[in-house]
Design a protein around this motif. Structure first.
Motif, PDB file in Angstrom:
ATOM      1  N   THR A  28      -5.591   0.845   5.315  1.00  0.00           N
ATOM      2  CA  THR A  28      -5.385  -0.323   6.167  1.00  0.00           C
ATOM      3  C   THR A  28      -5.727  -1.602   5.425  1.00  0.00           C
ATOM      4  O   THR A  28      -5.040  -2.599   5.535  1.00  0.00           O
ATOM      5  CB  THR A  28      -6.244  -0.209   7.441  1.00  0.00           C
ATOM      6  OG1 THR A  28      -7.536   0.249   7.044  1.00  0.00           O
ATOM      7  CG2 THR A  28      -5.625   0.764   8.411  1.00  0.00           C
ATOM      8  N   ALA A  29      -6.781  -1.548   4.636  1.00  0.00           N
ATOM      9  CA  ALA A  29      -7.198  -2.756   3.930  1.00  0.00           C
ATOM     10  C   ALA A  29      -6.424  -2.908   2.627  1.00  0.00           C
ATOM     11  O   ALA A  29      -5.683  -2.006   2.230  1.00  0.00           O
ATOM     12  CB  ALA A  29      -8.685  -2.682   3.636  1.00  0.00           C
ATOM     13  N   ASN A  30      -6.595  -4.013   1.971  1.00  0.00           N
ATOM     14  CA  ASN A  30      -6.079  -4.191   0.621  1.00  0.00           C
ATOM     15  C   ASN A  30      -6.750  -3.162  -0.287  1.00  0.00           C
ATOM     16  O   ASN A  30      -7.941  -2.896  -0.164  1.00  0.00           O
ATOM     17  CB  ASN A  30      -6.421  -5.620   0.166  1.00  0.00           C
ATOM     18  CG  ASN A  30      -6.007  -5.851  -1.271  1.00  0.00           C
ATOM     19  OD1 ASN A  30      -6.475  -5.172  -2.175  1.00  0.00           O
ATOM     20  ND2 ASN A  30      -5.130  -6.816  -1.458  1.00  0.00           N
ATOM     21  N   VAL A  31      -5.977  -2.609  -1.184  1.00  0.00           N
ATOM     22  CA  VAL A  31      -6.500  -1.494  -1.968  1.00  0.00           C
ATOM     23  C   VAL A  31      -7.686  -1.903  -2.845  1.00  0.00           C
ATOM     24  O   VAL A  31      -8.644  -1.156  -3.033  1.00  0.00           O
ATOM     25  CB  VAL A  31      -5.384  -0.830  -2.799  1.00  0.00           C
ATOM     26  CG1 VAL A  31      -4.920  -1.739  -3.915  1.00  0.00           C
ATOM     27  CG2 VAL A  31      -5.862   0.489  -3.364  1.00  0.00           C
ATOM     28  N   ASN A  32      -7.636  -3.132  -3.331  1.00  0.00           N
ATOM     29  CA  ASN A  32      -8.741  -3.562  -4.185  1.00  0.00           C
ATOM     30  C   ASN A  32     -10.017  -3.782  -3.376  1.00  0.00           C
ATOM     31  O   ASN A  32     -11.119  -3.535  -3.859  1.00  0.00           O
ATOM     32  CB  ASN A  32      -8.360  -4.821  -4.957  1.00  0.00           C
ATOM     33  CG  ASN A  32      -7.368  -4.482  -6.065  1.00  0.00           C
ATOM     34  OD1 ASN A  32      -7.429  -3.389  -6.634  1.00  0.00           O
ATOM     35  ND2 ASN A  32      -6.448  -5.385  -6.332  1.00  0.00           N
ATOM     36  N   THR A  33      -9.856  -4.233  -2.156  1.00  0.00           N
ATOM     37  CA  THR A  33     -11.013  -4.360  -1.275  1.00  0.00           C
ATOM     38  C   THR A  33     -11.617  -2.983  -1.029  1.00  0.00           C
ATOM     39  O   THR A  33     -12.829  -2.787  -1.051  1.00  0.00           O
ATOM     40  CB  THR A  33     -10.580  -4.966   0.082  1.00  0.00           C
ATOM     41  OG1 THR A  33      -9.641  -5.992  -0.169  1.00  0.00           O
ATOM     42  CG2 THR A  33     -11.755  -5.502   0.844  1.00  0.00           C
ATOM     43  N   TYR A  34     -10.703  -2.045  -0.791  1.00  0.00           N
ATOM     44  CA  TYR A  34     -11.122  -0.659  -0.547  1.00  0.00           C
ATOM     45  C   TYR A  34     -11.921  -0.113  -1.734  1.00  0.00           C
ATOM     46  O   TYR A  34     -13.029   0.398  -1.581  1.00  0.00           O
ATOM     47  CB  TYR A  34      -9.861   0.166  -0.309  1.00  0.00           C
ATOM     48  CG  TYR A  34     -10.076   1.648  -0.164  1.00  0.00           C
ATOM     49  CD1 TYR A  34     -10.458   2.211   1.048  1.00  0.00           C
ATOM     50  CD2 TYR A  34      -9.854   2.499  -1.242  1.00  0.00           C
ATOM     51  CE1 TYR A  34     -10.623   3.576   1.182  1.00  0.00           C
ATOM     52  CE2 TYR A  34     -10.021   3.868  -1.119  1.00  0.00           C
ATOM     53  CZ  TYR A  34     -10.411   4.402   0.093  1.00  0.00           C
ATOM     54  OH  TYR A  34     -10.581   5.748   0.220  1.00  0.00           O
ATOM     55  N   LEU A  35     -11.362  -0.306  -2.934  1.00  0.00           N
ATOM     56  CA  LEU A  35     -12.043   0.201  -4.127  1.00  0.00           C
ATOM     57  C   LEU A  35     -13.392  -0.471  -4.318  1.00  0.00           C
ATOM     58  O   LEU A  35     -14.373   0.158  -4.696  1.00  0.00           O
ATOM     59  CB  LEU A  35     -11.182  -0.031  -5.379  1.00  0.00           C
ATOM     60  CG  LEU A  35     -10.042   0.950  -5.616  1.00  0.00           C
ATOM     61  CD1 LEU A  35      -9.338   0.612  -6.916  1.00  0.00           C
ATOM     62  CD2 LEU A  35     -10.554   2.386  -5.678  1.00  0.00           C
ATOM     63  N   PHE A  36     -13.408  -1.777  -4.045  1.00  0.00           N
ATOM     64  CA  PHE A  36     -14.642  -2.531  -4.249  1.00  0.00           C
ATOM     65  C   PHE A  36     -15.738  -2.004  -3.321  1.00  0.00           C
ATOM     66  O   PHE A  36     -16.895  -1.863  -3.720  1.00  0.00           O
ATOM     67  CB  PHE A  36     -14.377  -4.024  -4.018  1.00  0.00           C
ATOM     68  CG  PHE A  36     -15.483  -4.907  -4.524  1.00  0.00           C
ATOM     69  CD1 PHE A  36     -16.234  -4.537  -5.636  1.00  0.00           C
ATOM     70  CD2 PHE A  36     -15.767  -6.107  -3.897  1.00  0.00           C
ATOM     71  CE1 PHE A  36     -17.243  -5.350  -6.119  1.00  0.00           C
ATOM     72  CE2 PHE A  36     -16.777  -6.925  -4.371  1.00  0.00           C
ATOM     73  CZ  PHE A  36     -17.517  -6.547  -5.480  1.00  0.00           C
ATOM     74  N   ASN A  79       0.802  -1.214   0.000  1.00  0.00           N
ATOM     75  CA  ASN A  79       0.000   0.000   0.000  1.00  0.00           C
ATOM     76  C   ASN A  79       0.838   1.268   0.000  1.00  0.00           C
ATOM     77  O   ASN A  79       0.505   2.236  -0.662  1.00  0.00           O
ATOM     78  CB  ASN A  79      -0.943   0.003   1.206  1.00  0.00           C
ATOM     79  CG  ASN A  79      -2.125  -0.916   0.966  1.00  0.00           C
ATOM     80  OD1 ASN A  79      -2.335  -1.359  -0.157  1.00  0.00           O
ATOM     81  ND2 ASN A  79      -2.865  -1.212   2.011  1.00  0.00           N
ATOM     82  N   ALA A  80       1.925   1.224   0.763  1.00  0.00           N
ATOM     83  CA  ALA A  80       2.757   2.434   0.866  1.00  0.00           C
ATOM     84  C   ALA A  80       3.351   2.794  -0.493  1.00  0.00           C
ATOM     85  O   ALA A  80       3.339   3.965  -0.899  1.00  0.00           O
ATOM     86  CB  ALA A  80       3.870   2.210   1.887  1.00  0.00           C
ATOM     87  N   THR A  81       3.852   1.771  -1.208  1.00  0.00           N
ATOM     88  CA  THR A  81       4.417   2.028  -2.540  1.00  0.00           C
ATOM     89  C   THR A  81       3.344   2.584  -3.457  1.00  0.00           C
ATOM     90  O   THR A  81       3.568   3.515  -4.232  1.00  0.00           O
ATOM     91  CB  THR A  81       4.933   0.716  -3.169  1.00  0.00           C
ATOM     92  OG1 THR A  81       5.425  -0.109  -2.128  1.00  0.00           O
ATOM     93  CG2 THR A  81       6.011   0.977  -4.187  1.00  0.00           C
ATOM     94  N   LEU A  82       2.186   1.969  -3.369  1.00  0.00           N
ATOM     95  CA  LEU A  82       1.081   2.384  -4.230  1.00  0.00           C
ATOM     96  C   LEU A  82       0.725   3.847  -4.007  1.00  0.00           C
ATOM     97  O   LEU A  82       0.592   4.625  -4.948  1.00  0.00           O
ATOM     98  CB  LEU A  82      -0.140   1.502  -3.925  1.00  0.00           C
ATOM     99  CG  LEU A  82      -1.287   1.687  -4.901  1.00  0.00           C
ATOM    100  CD1 LEU A  82      -1.180   0.667  -6.003  1.00  0.00           C
ATOM    101  CD2 LEU A  82      -2.618   1.581  -4.213  1.00  0.00           C
ATOM    102  N   ILE A  83       0.614   4.206  -2.739  1.00  0.00           N
ATOM    103  CA  ILE A  83       0.261   5.587  -2.409  1.00  0.00           C
ATOM    104  C   ILE A  83       1.348   6.532  -2.905  1.00  0.00           C
ATOM    105  O   ILE A  83       1.069   7.571  -3.505  1.00  0.00           O
ATOM    106  CB  ILE A  83       0.045   5.740  -0.881  1.00  0.00           C
ATOM    107  CG1 ILE A  83      -1.242   5.007  -0.484  1.00  0.00           C
ATOM    108  CG2 ILE A  83      -0.043   7.209  -0.480  1.00  0.00           C
ATOM    109  CD1 ILE A  83      -1.457   4.896   0.996  1.00  0.00           C
TER     110      ILE A  83
END
Lengths: 670, 185
Positions: free
Chosen positions: B66-74, B3-7
């Motif tokens: 905190t969550a997986n990014v795809n879960t978040y988006l979903f 997540n940190a890299t993604l952000i």
């Protein structure tokens, strides 16, 4: 830098977190105590964020384009493939953010809405709510068949000439180019409108480009010449971006009497008409008009139409600008296109001079038109006294109507028009006498309400003080002093009139400055009555160009500066990549003169040698972009004669801004 | 990608790698939309809007995922789609697991988008030069040196002056428009 700019920089540094902890604390302390500063910081933050999100949005759109171009199941790409593809997708976004180009699947409605709006809204036409569909997808489904493997993903046919048949319907055809055009997203999308073919439409405003189109009724016919009734679909698009013109594959040279000229773009546009899915045309001898928004004002600018039979541009009319480099017009110059093409020799002219009956003064704002044709279309003819309105018509007998605001309308009956001859009509208009029952618009009194709307009363005999409903209007505010604003001008959208608020007259109208109200943001507006002086519309629409052109056909058109290319020689050329390997499958090559904004399309295996150094861009069929900058090009040209061997450098563009820079004007390190 | 890299990548102005990651969740979301009364276009619009929500959130320095990014988006997708269906008076037959706090967030985000649309009018009038220079600053996060070089300015100071002049113009226009807006409302 000026103090004000330093101040802006400081706010930016604060917002972007570039201040040291100490400075930051100081700044925040100031923020606490200074409401004005807080407001400034706030607005600057909003601007920065909006820029950021808009930029991201366009990157996202182009990424999505890349994503959907490949069947979803095969999306597990290797990074290498993806990278090169993203680069190209960004090439697409170059246009996407400017033109709201639709993606391969349909674009959202809000995007297409921004492309065009129609004024005034009539019931005969409506904006098609359905998003614009990419012409490739719709008209040549072959072009988007998913490739079998990613490595051979060729959306484009490397030999466009071969399947350029079939779609060609009339003399001007661009669809052939777009159908096998790889960067489908680079070619601008059509703005589509529907209107009644028999009624036509007054004015279509292309919001994206600032061009206007005026389309009279009853001029649309099918391929057999039968008149079309009912709804007709109007498609319009402009190629204005260097990238679009560079890779449009349109010829950018022009030949006259064996002499070669190159065309420096001032904008290219395309007009198409469809009825029930079939292309339809303009009846012989009829025409529609375009106020085209020219990007560059230059001498020897011509209006050209493309003839796809011989793949050549045909010169139609020289474009003459009224004022050169007018400082008033900061935006792109607009001019009227209205030359008869094709049937010109069969037409005659009526020149109309309109004067005040009492004083004999020429009425500059007067309008003349032939009864039964759209009003308000005239152009002063470049070759005659500019006091005349020029009407061009087929031989016959017509009624000419002359009118001017504040004067009685007059119809001159039975004006004869002869082939290739000029008929002159002089009209004296009587001033309209004030009538008790008629509003006298010269004495309007406006009240600016503190709601921001304009309420106006007419100071006319017998109607003094009668209040009209608040009407749509925009009030221009001028900053006066530190926090006070003063209304300087009122513009009414409906009537198009513009009024200047005369300061001196303000107090003469009793009740001025009824009260001042403090606004929450610290500014003042003054409620009260102002006397307004009518400011006639500056002939913006008829623009800075004398004369102009009328389109008698649909198709591709080009406004371009015609430059002699006598010293430009086409040489044979071989293009090598950095490793010295021959570059195959060349999609298109273009040479750009960034200073002049000039783009020349070059055939593969060719190079144009000229005095001016140019930047060369090469696009292969499998989405690789190569470039050669001016210096290298010049060096290569100086050293060699005969067949040229040009070493190109691979360009990787990773974002819209990079590509924009590359294509437009900036120095890029290759 | 964590997540940190993604952000970090979303913040960097070179978001393609991050988008690649985010789009791994797209097939699921598209399937969801299509099985709940939507089509491909709806899926695209909703998904892109969700990414925009994420992007705006990411701009805040205190944002953590905190969550997986795809879960978040979903979960945002579901909420948003529910909202759209509701607006269309259509039946909603799925459950959103969002906590109310998240919903407020998303709502605020969507409202923000509406709220700042008027700025586009101003940014549109700035001209290409200004738009480019501001975009490089705020989106691509290029330094003034890089910008000056990329745009062919003589030196950094010229570029800097140009940039702040652009910003000044935008600010003045915004202030003016803001005034008329507040007059109207």
């Amino acid at each position: 830098m000026r103090n004000e700019l330093n101040h802006i920089e400081e706010i930016e540094n604060y917002l972007e977190g570039r201040l040291s902890p100490h400075d930051k604390a100081l700044f925040e302390n100031r923020l606490m105590n200074d409401e004005g500063l807080r407001e400034e910081v706030n607005i600057q933050r909003q601007i920065a964020e909006r820029i950021r999100t808009n930029a991201f949005k366009s990157e996202l759109a182009s990424f999505h384009l890349a994503y959907t171009a490949v069947p979803a199941k095969t999306f597990a790409w290797k990074t290498i493939v993806l990278n090169s593809f993203i680069g190209l997708a960004c090439l697409g976004s170059a246009v996407a953010s400017v033109y709201y180009v639709s993606t391969l699947d349909n674009s959202p409605k809000e995007e297409t809405k921004q492309i065009a709006q129609t004024v005034p809204a009539g019931d005969t036409k409506k904006r098609i709510e359905a998003p614009a569909v990419d012409p490739v997808k719709e008209e040549n489904p072959v072009a988007v068949i998913p490739p079998k493997t990613i490595s051979s993903r060729n959306i484009i046919n490397p030999n466009p000439e071969r399947n350029a048949n079939g779609n060609s319907i009339n003399g001007y055809d661009i669809d052939n180019y777009t159908a096998d055009y790889k960067y489908t997203d680079l070619s601008p999308v059509y703005t589509r409108l529907e209107f009644n073919a028999e009624k036509g439409t007054d004015t279509i405003v292309m919001a994206g480009s600032g061009s206007f189109i005026h389309f009279p009724g009853g001029i649309v016919v099918d391929k057999n010449g039968n008149k079309i009734k009912g709804t007709v679909e109007f498609r319009y698009r402009e190629f204005t971006d260097p990238a679009q013109i560079a890779f449009s594959k349109m010829n950018s040279t022009w030949n006259e009497n064996g002499k070669n000229f190159s065309l420096q773009s001032a904008g290219m546009f395309e007009v198409r008409l469809y009825s029930q899915g079939e292309e339809v045309f303009i009846q012989d001898g009829k025409s529609f008009k375009i106020d085209y928004n020219v990007k560059q004002q230059a001498d020897s600018t011509y209006f050209l139409a493309f003839n796809s039979n011989n793949q050549q541009w045909e010169k139609k009319k020289k474009v003459e600008f009224k004022q050169k480099g007018s400082p008033v017009v900061s935006r792109a110059t607009k001019f009227e296109l209205r030359a008869r093409t094709g049937k010109g020799e069969a037409l005659g002219k009526i020149l109309v001079k309109i004067v005040d009956a009492e004083t004999g003064v020429v009425l500059e704002l007067a309008d003349a038109h032939v009864a039964g044709t759209p009003t308000a279309w005239y152009a002063t003819n470049a070759n005659v006294d500019s006091n005349y309105r020029t009407l061009v018509h087929q031989p016959g007998t017509y009624d000419v109507i002359a009118q001017c605001r504040g004067y009685k309308k007059m119809t001159v009956k039975n004006v004869k028009v002869f082939q290739n001859k000029v008929s002159i009509v002089k009209v004296k208009l009587m001033q309209r006498k004030p009538n008790k029952n008629v509003w006298r618009r010269t004495h309007e009194v406006y009240t600016m309400m503190d709601t921001g709307t304009v309420r106006y009363t007419f100071d006319a005999p017998g109607h003094h003080g009668k209040e009209q409903k608040p009407t749509d209007g925009k009030i221009n505010m001028e900053k006066k002093g530190k926090a006070n604003y003063k209304a300087t001008r009122i513009h009414l959208f409906k009537s198009g009139a513009s009024y200047v608020i005369k300061d001196s007259a303000r107090n003469a109208q009793g009740g001025a400055e009824k009260g001042r109200r403090k606004k929450k943001d610290g500014a003042y507006t003054t409620a009260g009555n102002w006397k307004l002086a009518y400011e006639p519309k500056k002939n913006e629409d008829s623009g800075n160009v004398k004369g102009g052109l009328t389109c008698t056909k649909t198709g591709m058109f080009y406004c371009a500066k015609v430059v002699p290319a006598a010293d430009a020689v086409r040489l044979k050329a071989t293009y090598l990549d950095e490793a010295g390997k021959l570059i195959r499958d060349i999609n298109s090559i273009c040479m750009m003169d960034r200073k002049a904004g000039n783009i020349l399309a070059v055939n593969s295996g060719e190079i144009i040698k000229s005095k001016d150094p140019k930047m060369v861009l090469l696009l292969t069929s499998d989405n690789r972009l190569y470039g050669m900058d001016e210096k290298e090009y010049k060096a290569a040209m100086e050293l060699k004669t005969g067949e040229q061997v040009l070493k190109m450098t691979r360009i990787n563009v990773s974002g819209w801004s990079e590509l924009e820079n590359l294509l437009k004007r900036t120095e890029i390190k290759l | 990608m964590n997540n940190a890299t993604l952000i970090a990548q979303l913040r960097s102005g070179q978001p393609n790698k991050a988008l690649e990651e985010l789009y791994k969740g797209y097939p699921t979301i598209r399937h969801f939309i299509k099985t709940h009364g939507g089509n491909d276009d709806d899926a695209r619009d909703v998904f892109q809007e969700c990414i925009m929500v994420l992007y705006r959130n990411v701009q805040k320095s205190d944002f953590t995922l905190t969550a997986n990014v795809n879960t978040y988006l979903f979960s945002i997708t579901k909420y948003m789609w529910k909202d759209i269906l509701k607006k269309k008076n259509r039946q909603v037959n799925f459950v959103c697991e969002n906590t109310p706090g998240d919903e407020e967030d998303i709502k605020a985000m969507l409202e923000e988008e509406e709220k700042f649309k008027w700025l586009d009018e101003i940014l549109g009038t700035l001209g290409e030069k200004c738009a480019g220079i501001l975009r490089m600053t705020y989106f691509s996060k290029m330094s003034m040196d890089e910008i000056a070089q990329a745009l062919g300015y003589k030196n950094v100071d010229t570029a800097k002056t140009q940039k702040y002049k652009c910003l000044e113009r935008a600010r003045n226009l915004a202030a003016e428009l803001n005034l008329t807006e507040s007059n109207r409302s």
